[in-house]
Design an enzyme around this catalytic site. Structure first.
Site, PDB file in Angstrom:
ATOM      1  N   MET A 268      13.201  -5.190  78.554  1.00  0.00           N
ATOM      2  CA  MET A 268      12.625  -6.459  78.998  1.00  0.00           C
ATOM      3  C   MET A 268      12.858  -6.654  80.498  1.00  0.00           C
ATOM      4  SD  MET A 268      10.989  -9.177  78.263  1.00  0.00           S
ATOM      5  CE  MET A 268      10.561 -10.289  79.583  1.00  0.00           C
ATOM      6  N   GLU A 303       9.724  -1.259  83.443  1.00  0.00           N
ATOM      7  CA  GLU A 303      10.344  -2.571  83.646  1.00  0.00           C
ATOM      8  C   GLU A 303      10.486  -2.867  85.143  1.00  0.00           C
ATOM      9  OE1 GLU A 303      10.249  -4.122  80.986  1.00  0.00           O
ATOM     10  OE2 GLU A 303      10.189  -2.399  79.651  1.00  0.00           O
ATOM     11  N   HIS A 306       7.215  -4.020  86.586  1.00  0.00           N
ATOM     12  CA  HIS A 306       6.896  -5.399  86.224  1.00  0.00           C
ATOM     13  C   HIS A 306       7.348  -6.391  87.291  1.00  0.00           C
ATOM     14  CE1 HIS A 306       5.001  -5.682  82.367  1.00  0.00           C
ATOM     15  NE2 HIS A 306       5.971  -5.134  81.662  1.00  0.00           N
TER      16      HIS A 306
HETATM   17  N1  B3K Z   1       7.590  -7.416  78.171  1.00  0.00           N
HETATM   18  C1  B3K Z   1       8.467  -6.831  77.191  1.00  0.00           C
HETATM   19  C2  B3K Z   1       8.005  -7.009  75.792  1.00  0.00           C
HETATM   20  C3  B3K Z   1       8.366  -8.302  75.170  1.00  0.00           C
HETATM   21  C4  B3K Z   1       8.027  -8.292  73.703  1.00  0.00           C
HETATM   22  C5  B3K Z   1       8.205  -9.615  73.081  1.00  0.00           C
HETATM   23  N2  B3K Z   1       8.006  -9.574  71.650  1.00  0.00           N
HETATM   24  C6  B3K Z   1       8.685  -5.382  77.439  1.00  0.00           C
HETATM   25  C7  B3K Z   1       7.686  -4.726  78.291  1.00  0.00           C
HETATM   26  O1  B3K Z   1       6.529  -4.620  77.983  1.00  0.00           O
HETATM   27  O2  B3K Z   1       8.054  -4.299  79.348  1.00  0.00           O
HETATM   28 ZN    ZN Z   2       5.750  -4.256  79.833  1.00  0.00          ZN
END
Ligand code: B3K
Ligand code: ZN
Length: 888
Positions: A268, A303, A306
């Protein structure tokens, strides 16, 4: 848990801007596993873009202790609590809310919100976990600045982390201590995180290209510090790559990765404090395979990327999820490919992506949970973190790059950040940036976001020897999907090359085309239902290589002859299509063999495999000019699941028998070559996860698995020796898997493996997984494994390793004729749902394709689905999945 009778469907079209925006958030945590007190002070102001003056906060599974507005306590009559929303009507334009709530992290088995894992505190807020921590407008378009005060017992939780920068820490007396964190960037609540734990870290000061120094940390439980090097290296590589490829710099002074053993997904991207499943952090040669290493690099990259695509620019609402996920998957794919650095290495990563799409996304697109990359509705957003949103979403982003070129794509990215930094936006905004930066009309391209289903592109060709024209006629259609009967044509980039009889690429002259002189691959843009593309000056009838590099996520139909496929399989300069030709050759035969097995009542007694195919396999296996990694991929037969997708009525046992026959026949026919390659591709010396070494191991271990389909004493010995002498987990586990699959007595080796790694949770997961996926493991054996003291349903990795590997990766046993495995599935969907709805809903997806099986199996699958659907207490997560599966 569902409290009202019918779950609510949320629609994209119903979006309204938030009535109030949040400026600052001050959170205070008094951490206690049984009773954590959360004090939350938020400053809000009415949003001029909304006419409402109602403050809407979300809250779930928390106890409201106190609520004050602008300093005055609110009486229960001054606000309404309805399900999971708390509404304060007709509020003033500027508001300070002070909210005190209680929660019990140790009882939180959902792993969403604030929870305890192995005695430590962690959070997971995406998508809607923040509301399980405090009352808040928990929606991604509400972005605010956070300050966080953490207080906890110092001996039990010596490390206190949150987003951003540490600005203060100290003692509180009576054994407690505190840490205050401040995140300088505005963020949506789903990016909030805290960790309070007994952990240790590997840390490093790292200098950005701009000269600024940052602190990088990888936090793990004591005893795992010998497994953090690769994650740290991957983090540094990611930082460098994003600077070089996209000009994007790390915007924080400190960047932390924390590994946790209980986690619902991979990782995450919380701002500055990424929380990871241990599976995607911990690795050393003894415990991790080449695939694990590659996974760590990809997920650390993902990650980290992101931080810009998701965090700096986030989603307006959850329907836009692919805006950040599709783009970030594309970025991590490009990162992994660039890390290998060679064209052939890049192609190998591309082939892997195509395999994932076919194995998981195409079936999703054709099943009851089918949805567009930008869904129009959902019941539970957590059910929409799917291969469609992620992997098909990444394909959609890749198509922009294919259409506007790499430089054009960069221009589009630059414009996207210029326009939207600090905002919560929509998929359409990304498309507009790509279009505007490149002066392209991408309006029709929008259909990739709005229409579900996998388009089918049909190609026909004709050659005019007199005029020296070669025409490729492309047409498209897309099958109906849930809620979408008729589809409009997509904008599809179809990369094409033409091969001469000698196997060389012909220079292309496309009528009306704007490509460079002498180009040997051109991108045809199919925008209508049918179009003719004419190549001129074609001196001989060529073999077309269509959809090079898998330029669009479609199914390509073209009536290739065996000779054409063999020609492409030995000569295509495009490695993806070269691989694809081999897959087509194999698939044709596998489907015929499967039909013969079914007709013979399950027997493989009279099956035959032609010498032409075996010779083609031999040629690839022994072609030393090809990368070992490519050879391995070219020799893996389409999976049982991919074969099943080609059939109107799926017969899992017949597929398994046919595929095993093919593997056994290849193993026997190519025995000398397989043995020679086995020995030629050893990787002596210190282990390195680099692509070349990993490719050699992959090819060597594929050779071993072929030799082990029906092993003689010498081959068994080979596997046993590899197991005993292996200096790394890749070789050790491959040897063990080959033994289990061969049906030979693997017991002592399994025991030995278990004892060696008893204290390594991730390796014990492998131990369960390899047994669960073995075609020799039936449901009774799985139930027996569940009695093992190391098994627990509460840990998602462990539950997945045994249960999911059985239900998803062991089709011939899962579909046992008596339906016993379906009953098992229902039982554990229900049991898991009581613990962790997100994990349960993933398991529930295992029955998606039930309508494609023979009537006798269908009836049993339906009964299992109904058993789950009929439960009185079911989460929305599972309810949505099984309801959609049962719907027509
Ligand atoms: N954004 C998170 C995923 C969250 C899932 C919630 N059920 C991981 C990712 O895609 O990087
Ligand atoms: Zn992601």
């Amino acid at each position: 848990m569902r409290t009202d009778s019918s779950p609510q469907t949320i629609y994209r079209k119903d979006y309204t801007a938030p009535a109030y925006l949040v400026e600052t958030v001050e959170l205070g945590f008094d951490l206690d596993p049984d009773r954590t007190v959360v004090a939350n002070r938020i400053t809000l102001r009415q949003n001029p873009a909304s006419r409402s003056h109602d403050i809407v906060l979300h809250g779930e599974e928390i106890e409201l202790v106190a609520l004050r507005m602008n300093g005055k306590p609110l009486a229960p009559t001054e606000y309404q609590v309805d399900g999971s929303t708390l509404t304060i009507r007709k509020a003033p334009a500027k508001v300070v809310l002070e909210i005190e709530t209680l929660c019990a992290p140790v009882q939180n088995t959902t792993l969403s919100g604030l929870y305890v894992s192995n005695g430590n505190f962690y959070t997971q807020c995406e998508a809607e976990g923040f509301r399980r921590i405090t009352y808040f407008p928990d929606r991604p378009d509400v972005m605010a600045k956070y300050t966080v005060m953490l207080r906890a017992d110092k001996a039990a939780y010596p490390v206190l982390l949150s987003n951003g920068n540490l600005i203060e820490e100290g003692e509180l007396g009576d054994g407690r201590h505190y840490a205050k964190w401040e995140d300088p960037f505005k963020k949506p609540s789903y990016l909030f995180a805290l960790v309070a734990a007994r952990l240790v870290c590997q840390e490093e000061r790292y200098t950005l290209q701009s000269g600024r120094e940052v602190l990088l940390q990888v936090w793990v439980e004591e005893g795992n510090l010998d497994k953090t090097d690769y994650a740290m290296q991957s983090l540094k590589n990611s930082i460098r790559w994003d600077e070089e490829r996209f000009g994007l710099e790390l915007d924080l002074d400190r960047f932390m990765i924390v590994a946790v053993g209980d986690f619902n997904m991979g990782a995450m991207e919380n701002k500055g404090l990424n929380i990871f499943n241990t599976k995607f952090v911990l690795a050393n040669p003894r415990t991790a395979t080449d695939i694990d290493y590659a996974g760590i690099e990809a997920v650390v990259g993902h990650e980290y990327f992101h931080n810009w695509t998701g965090n700096r620019v986030t989603c307006r609402d959850w329907f836009q999820l692919s805006l950040k996920e599709g783009l970030t998957v594309f970025r991590d794919q490009e990162f992994s490919a660039d890390m290998i650095g060679t064209d052939s290495g890049r192609a190998v990563t591309r082939i892997d992506q195509v395999r994932t799409l076919r194995q998981a996304q195409f079936p999703e697109d054709a099943g009851p949970m089918s949805h567009p990359v930008r869904p129009d509705s959902f019941v539970e957003i957590n059910n929409f973190y799917t291969v469609t949103v992620y992997e098909k979403g990444a394909e959609v982003v890749r198509m922009y790059q294919t259409l506007v070129g790499r430089d054009g794509f960069r221009k589009g990215m630059d414009l996207y950040f210029k326009r939207h930094d600090g905002q919560a936006v929509e998929c359409d905004d990304f498309r507009a940036a790509m279009a505007d930066a490149n002066g392209r009309d991408l309006r029709q391209f929008e259909r990739w976001y709005s229409q579900a289903g996998t388009p089918i592109v049909t190609a026909r060709t004709r050659y005019d020897a007199v005029k020296r024209h070669f025409d490729i006629i492309l047409s498209q259609r897309c099958p109906a999907s849930a809620g979408q009967a008729d589809k409009l044509p997509f904008h599809i980039p179809v990369a094409v090359g033409l091969l001469s009889a000698s196997g060389k690429d012909l220079p292309l002259v496309l009528e009306g085309g704007k490509h460079a002189k002498g180009a040997t691959t051109v991108v045809l843009e199919l925008t209508e239902q049918e179009q003719i593309f004419r190549f001129r000056h074609v001196d001989e009838r060529p073999t077309p290589s269509i959809l090079r590099d898998f330029s669009a996520p479609v199914i390509l139909e073209y009536d290739y002859t065996d000779d054409e496929l063999l020609h492409l399989f030995s000569h295509d300069s495009d490695p993806v299509n070269r691989w694809e030709a081999g897959q087509r050759l194999a698939m044709e035969r596998l489907l015929k063999l499967t039909a013969q097995v079914a007709a013979a009542g399950g027997s493989d007694a009279n099956l035959k495999l032609d010498a032409t195919f075996i010779n083609a396999q031999r040629a690839v296996l022994t072609d030393e000019t090809l990368d070992p990694a490519f050879r391995e991929l070219a020799l893996i037969l389409p999976s049982e699941i991919i074969i099943a997708e080609q059939m109107d009525v799926v017969d899992p046992q017949a597929i398994h028998t046919a595929r095993q026959f093919m593997r056994r026949t290849i193993g026997a026919a190519l025995k000398p070559e397989l043995l020679a390659q086995y020995h030629a591709n050893q990787t002596p010396g210190a282990y390195s996860p680099d692509a070349l070494s990993a490719g050699k191991r992959a090819l060597k271990n594929l050779c071993l698995s072929y030799l082990m389909v029906a092993p003689d004493m010498a081959e068994l010995k080979l596997a046993q020796q590899q197991f005993e002498k292996a200096g790394n987990m890749t070789d050790r586990s491959a040897a063990l898997v080959s033994m289990i699959h061969s049906g030979a007595e693997a017991g002592p080796y399994l025991k030995n493996f278990y004892e060696d790694f008893e204290s390594e949770a991730l390796v014990i997961d492998k131990w369960f997984a390899m047994q669960a996926a073995a075609p020799t493991t039936d449901v009774a054996a799985v139930r027996k494994l569940m009695q093992h003291p190391a098994f627990t349903l509460k840990n998602p990795n462990r539950a997945r390793s045994l249960i999911f590997n059985f239900t998803s990766n062991n089709p011939s046993q899962f579909h046992a004729a008596d339906g016993s495995a379906y009953e098992f599935w229902a039982e554990f969907v229900i049991k898991l749902d009581a613990i962790n709805p997100q994990v349960a809903a993933r398991l529930a997806r295992g029955m998606d394709r039930w309508r494609r099986y023979a009537p006798a199996l269908q009836a049993k699958m339906k009964r299992a689905l109904e058993k789950v659907a009929g439960r009185a207490k079911l989460s929305n997560d599972v309810l949505e999945v099984v309801t959609k599966a049962l719907e027509n």
